[in-house]
Design a protein around this motif. Structure first.
Motif, PDB file in Angstrom:
ATOM      1  N   ALA A 239      25.755  57.990 156.487  1.00 40.22           N
ATOM      2  CA  ALA A 239      26.572  56.797 156.237  1.00 40.22           C
ATOM      3  C   ALA A 239      27.526  56.573 157.404  1.00 40.22           C
ATOM      4  CB  ALA A 239      27.361  56.979 154.943  1.00 40.22           C
ATOM      5  N   TYR A 240      27.562  55.336 157.889  1.00 39.14           N
ATOM      6  CA  TYR A 240      28.500  54.970 158.945  1.00 39.14           C
ATOM      7  C   TYR A 240      29.840  54.643 158.297  1.00 39.14           C
ATOM      8  CZ  TYR A 240      30.584  52.717 162.984  1.00 39.14           C
ATOM      9  OH  TYR A 240      31.412  52.395 164.028  1.00 39.14           O
ATOM     10  N   HIS A 241      30.885  55.353 158.732  1.00 39.30           N
ATOM     11  CA  HIS A 241      32.216  55.192 158.151  1.00 39.30           C
ATOM     12  C   HIS A 241      33.128  54.334 159.011  1.00 39.30           C
ATOM     13  CE1 HIS A 241      32.322  58.153 154.694  1.00 39.30           C
ATOM     14  NE2 HIS A 241      31.087  58.208 155.144  1.00 39.30           N
TER      15      HIS A 241
ATOM     16  N   CYS B  18      30.207  59.040 161.543  1.00 40.51           N
ATOM     17  CA  CYS B  18      29.203  59.060 160.485  1.00 40.51           C
ATOM     18  C   CYS B  18      29.376  60.317 159.640  1.00 40.51           C
ATOM     19  CB  CYS B  18      27.782  59.070 161.066  1.00 40.51           C
ATOM     20  SG  CYS B  18      27.307  57.544 161.888  1.00 40.51           S
ATOM     21  N   LYS B  19      28.994  60.196 158.379  1.00 40.71           N
ATOM     22  CA  LYS B  19      28.965  61.355 157.492  1.00 40.71           C
ATOM     23  C   LYS B  19      27.518  61.562 157.070  1.00 40.71           C
ATOM     24  CE  LYS B  19      30.752  63.265 153.177  1.00 40.71           C
ATOM     25  NZ  LYS B  19      31.648  62.996 152.014  1.00 40.71           N
ATOM     26  N   SER B  20      27.018  62.768 157.316  1.00 38.36           N
ATOM     27  CA  SER B  20      25.644  63.116 156.962  1.00 38.36           C
ATOM     28  C   SER B  20      25.661  64.063 155.771  1.00 38.36           C
ATOM     29  CB  SER B  20      24.944  63.797 158.145  1.00 38.36           C
ATOM     30  OG  SER B  20      24.882  62.919 159.251  1.00 38.36           O
TER      31      SER B  20
ATOM     32  N   THR C 295      27.636  68.584 153.743  1.00 38.54           N
ATOM     33  CA  THR C 295      27.934  67.415 154.563  1.00 38.54           C
ATOM     34  C   THR C 295      28.551  67.830 155.892  1.00 38.54           C
ATOM     35  OG1 THR C 295      30.171  67.119 153.697  1.00 38.54           O
ATOM     36  CG2 THR C 295      28.388  65.984 152.522  1.00 38.54           C
TER      37      THR C 295
ATOM     38  N   GLN D 108      20.927  61.868 154.089  1.00 32.21           N
ATOM     39  CA  GLN D 108      21.469  60.514 154.047  1.00 32.21           C
ATOM     40  C   GLN D 108      22.596  60.455 155.071  1.00 32.21           C
ATOM     41  OE1 GLN D 108      20.447  57.908 152.383  1.00 32.21           O
ATOM     42  NE2 GLN D 108      19.248  58.711 150.686  1.00 32.21           N
TER      43      GLN D 108
END
Length: 139
Positions: free
Chosen positions: A12-14, A19-21, A29, A10
């Motif tokens: 997520a654009y922070h 981004c955090k994957s 992560t 997954q």
């Protein structure tokens, strides 16, 4: 997801080009940042850094698998990666991987392991226009 395949990750654009994957199975992560030459801070791996680094990691992993099959220990082996970018369109144009191998194997085993490395899944997945310069130093 298609074909009921499990989700690998997954992302997520922070904001602020970060981004955090998350690896779904393990929960591990990592953060990516845009590089300085592309409006970013360069405070972490960029996505293209991950592609280049993924090549080296894949090469060492498949060499490790083959080494286990051959009864050879390559623990402590490492790789240095240099990624070169091109413009119009912005893309990876070249990846240099310099592999330093531990475990003084015989010449035949060295050739087998080198062949395995240069046919790893990431190597075979990269666009053919990307120049891949691979070198091995056996210690």
């Amino acid at each position: 997801m298609e074909n009921n395949k499990p989700i690998t990750a997954q992302v997520a654009y922070h904001g602020d080009l970060r981004c955090k994957s998350t690896h779904v199975k393990s929960g591990d992560t990592f953060i990516t940042d845009a590089p300085v030459d592309n409006n970013g801070k360069g405070a972490a791996f960029s996505p293209t850094d991950l592609v280049a680094t993924g090549l080296a990691s894949c090469m060492l992993t498949v060499m490790g698998i083959k080494a286990q099959e051959l009864g050879v220990i390559i623990d402590g082996s490492s790789a240095s990666v240099i990624k070169t970018m091109a413009a119009a369109p912005r893309r990876i144009s070249q990846i240099d991987v310099h592999v330093t191998m531990k475990g003084g194997s015989d010449k035949r085993t060295q050739l087998i392991l080198e062949r395995v490395a240069t046919t790893c899944p990431v190597y075979n997945s990269l666009h053919p226009d990307i120049v891949k310069n691979i070198s091995f130093l056996w210690e």
